[in-house]
Design an enzyme around this catalytic site. Structure first.
Site, PDB file in Angstrom:
ATOM      1  N   LEU A 124      43.444 -19.936 -40.661  1.00 27.39           N
ATOM      2  CA  LEU A 124      43.537 -18.658 -39.943  1.00 27.39           C
ATOM      3  C   LEU A 124      44.895 -18.558 -39.235  1.00 27.39           C
ATOM      4  CD1 LEU A 124      42.153 -16.039 -38.902  1.00 27.39           C
ATOM      5  CD2 LEU A 124      41.215 -17.375 -37.016  1.00 27.39           C
ATOM      6  N   GLN A 282      33.202 -44.126  -0.631  1.00 28.62           N
ATOM      7  CA  GLN A 282      32.707 -42.751  -0.770  1.00 28.62           C
ATOM      8  C   GLN A 282      33.695 -41.837  -1.505  1.00 28.62           C
ATOM      9  OE1 GLN A 282      31.368 -41.454   3.102  1.00 28.62           O
ATOM     10  NE2 GLN A 282      29.422 -42.524   2.863  1.00 28.62           N
ATOM     11  N   GLU A 366      40.198 -23.554 -31.567  1.00 25.05           N
ATOM     12  CA  GLU A 366      39.037 -22.666 -31.727  1.00 25.05           C
ATOM     13  C   GLU A 366      38.971 -21.634 -30.586  1.00 25.05           C
ATOM     14  OE1 GLU A 366      35.478 -24.019 -33.568  1.00 25.05           O
ATOM     15  OE2 GLU A 366      36.475 -25.656 -34.604  1.00 25.05           O
ATOM     16  N   THR A 368      41.730 -20.499 -27.166  1.00 26.01           N
ATOM     17  CA  THR A 368      42.136 -21.061 -25.871  1.00 26.01           C
ATOM     18  C   THR A 368      41.162 -20.622 -24.776  1.00 26.01           C
ATOM     19  OG1 THR A 368      43.451 -19.109 -25.373  1.00 26.01           O
ATOM     20  CG2 THR A 368      44.599 -20.926 -26.487  1.00 26.01           C
TER      21      THR A 368
HETATM   22  N1  COS Z   1      31.102 -11.620 -34.408  1.00 29.26           N
HETATM   23  C1  COS Z   1      31.130 -10.621 -35.321  1.00 29.26           C
HETATM   24  N2  COS Z   1      32.087  -9.659 -35.344  1.00 29.26           N
HETATM   25  C2  COS Z   1      33.037  -9.715 -34.396  1.00 29.26           C
HETATM   26  C3  COS Z   1      33.068 -10.735 -33.414  1.00 29.26           C
HETATM   27  C4  COS Z   1      32.039 -11.698 -33.439  1.00 29.26           C
HETATM   28  N3  COS Z   1      32.002 -12.686 -32.544  1.00 29.26           N
HETATM   29  N4  COS Z   1      34.128 -10.537 -32.607  1.00 29.26           N
HETATM   30  C5  COS Z   1      34.748  -9.440 -33.067  1.00 29.26           C
HETATM   31  N5  COS Z   1      34.102  -8.942 -34.150  1.00 29.26           N
HETATM   32  C6  COS Z   1      34.414  -7.734 -34.921  1.00 29.26           C
HETATM   33  C7  COS Z   1      34.500  -6.537 -33.988  1.00 29.26           C
HETATM   34  O1  COS Z   1      33.226  -5.970 -33.808  1.00 29.26           O
HETATM   35  C8  COS Z   1      35.431  -5.626 -34.730  1.00 29.26           C
HETATM   36  O2  COS Z   1      34.728  -4.949 -35.725  1.00 29.26           O
HETATM   37  P1  COS Z   1      34.949  -3.345 -35.983  1.00 29.26           P
HETATM   38  O3  COS Z   1      36.337  -3.236 -36.528  1.00 29.26           O
HETATM   39  O4  COS Z   1      33.899  -2.991 -36.995  1.00 29.26           O
HETATM   40  O5  COS Z   1      34.786  -2.668 -34.666  1.00 29.26           O
HETATM   41  C9  COS Z   1      36.399  -6.579 -35.420  1.00 29.26           C
HETATM   42  O6  COS Z   1      35.711  -7.858 -35.477  1.00 29.26           O
HETATM   43  C10 COS Z   1      37.691  -6.742 -34.666  1.00 29.26           C
HETATM   44  O7  COS Z   1      37.372  -7.172 -33.353  1.00 29.26           O
HETATM   45  P2  COS Z   1      38.341  -6.919 -32.097  1.00 29.26           P
HETATM   46  O8  COS Z   1      38.812  -5.482 -32.115  1.00 29.26           O
HETATM   47  O9  COS Z   1      37.657  -7.422 -30.892  1.00 29.26           O
HETATM   48  O10 COS Z   1      39.577  -7.874 -32.508  1.00 29.26           O
HETATM   49  P3  COS Z   1      40.899  -8.212 -31.725  1.00 29.26           P
HETATM   50  O11 COS Z   1      41.987  -8.208 -32.714  1.00 29.26           O
HETATM   51  O12 COS Z   1      41.023  -7.369 -30.498  1.00 29.26           O
HETATM   52  O13 COS Z   1      40.739  -9.762 -31.290  1.00 29.26           O
HETATM   53  C11 COS Z   1      39.959 -11.826 -30.344  1.00 29.26           C
HETATM   54  C12 COS Z   1      39.666 -10.382 -30.822  1.00 29.26           C
HETATM   55  C13 COS Z   1      41.113 -11.942 -29.386  1.00 29.26           C
HETATM   56  C14 COS Z   1      38.675 -12.222 -29.664  1.00 29.26           C
HETATM   57  C15 COS Z   1      40.203 -12.694 -31.598  1.00 29.26           C
HETATM   58  O14 COS Z   1      41.454 -12.404 -32.177  1.00 29.26           O
HETATM   59  C16 COS Z   1      40.131 -14.189 -31.319  1.00 29.26           C
HETATM   60  O15 COS Z   1      39.045 -14.764 -31.230  1.00 29.26           O
HETATM   61  N6  COS Z   1      41.301 -14.837 -31.217  1.00 29.26           N
HETATM   62  C17 COS Z   1      41.367 -16.288 -31.107  1.00 29.26           C
HETATM   63  C18 COS Z   1      41.382 -16.867 -32.479  1.00 29.26           C
HETATM   64  C19 COS Z   1      41.100 -18.329 -32.425  1.00 29.26           C
HETATM   65  O16 COS Z   1      40.084 -18.774 -31.907  1.00 29.26           O
HETATM   66  N7  COS Z   1      41.987 -19.085 -33.016  1.00 29.26           N
HETATM   67  C20 COS Z   1      41.820 -20.498 -33.032  1.00 29.26           C
HETATM   68  C21 COS Z   1      42.320 -21.019 -34.305  1.00 29.26           C
HETATM   69  S1  COS Z   1      41.154 -21.029 -35.517  1.00 29.26           S
HETATM   70  S2  COS Z   1      40.535 -22.901 -35.359  1.00 29.26           S
END
Ligand code: COS
Length: 385
Positions: A124, A282, A366, A368
């Site tokens: 990703l 303590q 996964e 921050t």
């Molecule tokens: N489960 C199912 N669908 C989800 C979801 C979830 N937990 N979270 C978001 N979605 C869906 C939303 O509903 C939205 O759908 P629609 O377009 O139909 O409305 C779509 O996904 C996009 O969601 P959103 O608009 O919230 O996306 P953003 O680009 O604003 O970003 C964050 C959301 C910041 C939460 C996301 O980019 C994220 O988790 N970033 C961190 C990534 C990460 O963990 N990286 C670590 C490396 S991978 S090991």
């Protein structure tokens, strides 16, 4: 499907013994060689550890979330590198297929992931897209019945060992955000894939990450996770996989914290200063009590969220709460473990400084801590509307 209680208890005992008797004695060696011995991988395969979360119909143990976190607590009792080896096959490297894959994709890949015959890896993150995962630039250009994937993925866990990549790429070339991203199953042997050098990390030696470059890698359209119906839905797959992964990581954080607490308590009861064990003081007791309380709180959060997930509840918010609290908690616990050990905590011989470095990653990958905060608050606001 949950396991029979006796079988599950036996599994937990076996994992605990494996951690204590086989893995802990190897912690220094793994840190020094940056390699988990091949024999250990075989033992992990034989124990079924690569398929904990993969349904029994596809060759895994089919643990539910409440069961999986119990195993993760125990695996947390040793260097995170061991858990990481089986981590992607149980989590981000397989769950896309489990959750959203077609029946054919499940039959084709899950048995080999469950047995540990192949390692799955999750692509990703990119050089320009980390927390803002929806802004990824890797593209998948349609050509006949195939897609050509082009782009670079960064910090990809287990990429050097991987046989299968789940690659998130923009299949709608005009899109700019999370919409227009699809998830592709790409074999590591596909022409056009090259790996960068292994990253030189702060900790977690024995776990390997690197860049993965895709230079017009040809992938059949049939390899989109979930098939044509899920074209452009890959970001949601990624988010669902991460919801689950965050809970698993939280459980690992609890396990590591409990290990560090046990080590710190033992040391405090043995180490004598001013004529008595330092555990009698303590100010040391306060540190031990804080460690215990925080780890217990995280354990309760993780167990409750896992149970709720198993009941079918939507736990995106709670999983983010767990990930934030547990990863920050284990950072504080590791810091106090160094403090209680004093000089012995700072030198390498006791392994405490190694854990201090290892656990730093939990607040970053996964998602921050800041991304967890964002997920929690956004969901709170959405639910209140
Ligand atoms: N489960 C199912 N669908 C989800 C979801 C979830 N937990 N979270 C978001 N979605 C869906 C939303 O509903 C939205 O759908 P629609 O377009 O139909 O409305 C779509 O996904 C996009 O969601 P959103 O608009 O919230 O996306 P953003 O680009 O604003 O970003 C964050 C959301 C910041 C939460 C996301 O980019 C994220 O988790 N970033 C961190 C990534 C990460 O963990 N990286 C670590 C490396 S991978 S090991």
């Amino acid at each position: 499907m949950a396991l029979d209680q006796d079988v599950f208890d036996l599994l937990l005992d076996t994992v605990a013994r494996f951690v204590a008797e086989r893995l802990r004695p190897l912690e220094d060696e793994v840190a020094e060689t940056d390699q988990v011995p091949a024999g250990i991988m075989d033992e992990m395969r034989n124990l079924g550890l690569f398929g904990l979360s993969i349904p029994q119909d596809y060759g895994g143990l089919g643990l539910n979330m409440a069961e999986e976190v119990q195993v993760a607590f125990r695996l947390g009792g040793t260097s995170p590198a061991f858990r990481s080896l089986i981590g992607t096959n149980n989590g981000i490297g397989s769950q896309g297929i489990v959750i959203d894959g077609t029946e054919e994709q499940r039959r084709s890949w899950l048995p080999r992931l469950a047995s540990g015959e192949i390692i799955g890896s999750f692509c990703l993150t990119e050089p320009e897209a980390g927390s803002d995962a929806g802004s990824l630039r890797t593209i998948a250009r349609r050509e006949g019945d195939d897609y050509l994937i082009r782009g670079t993925k960064r910090f990809i866990t287990n990429a050097p060992e991987a046989g299968l990549f789940t690659v998130f790429a923009r299949s709608d070339l005009d899109s700019r955000d999370a919409r227009g991203v699809s998830a592709f199953l790409v074999e590591a042997t596909a022409p056009g894939i090259t790996l960068g050098a292994n990253d030189r990390k702060m900790g977690q030696k024995g776990t390997h990450t690197c860049d993965v470059n895709f230079d017009d890698v040809r992938v059949p359209a049939a390899n989109i996770i979930g098939g044509a119906a899920r074209l452009g839905q890959g970001f949601k797959t990624a988010m669902k996989v991460l919801d689950r992964g965050r809970l698993h990581i939280s459980a690992v954080c609890v396990g590591v914290a409990e290990r560090l607490i046990a080590d710190s308590l033992r040391y405090a009861m043995e180490r004598r200063q001013f004529g008595q064990p330092i555990a009698e003081f303590q100010l040391v007791q306060a540190m031990l009590a804080d460690m215990k309380t925080e780890a217990y709180a995280a354990r309760c959060m993780v167990e409750e969220t896992a149970r709720r997930k198993d009941r079918g509840a939507e736990v995106s918010t709670e999983a983010a709460c767990c990930k934030m609290f547990a990863s920050e908690m284990v950072g504080r616990v590791a810091d106090r473990a160094v403090q209680i050990h004093g000089g012995a905590g700072y030198v390498a011989d006791f392994g405490i400084e190694r854990f201090y470095r290892d656990v730093r990653l939990f607040r970053i990958y996964e998602g921050t801590t800041q991304i967890q905060q964002l997920v929690i608050a956004r969901n709170m606001i959405r639910n209140a509307r």
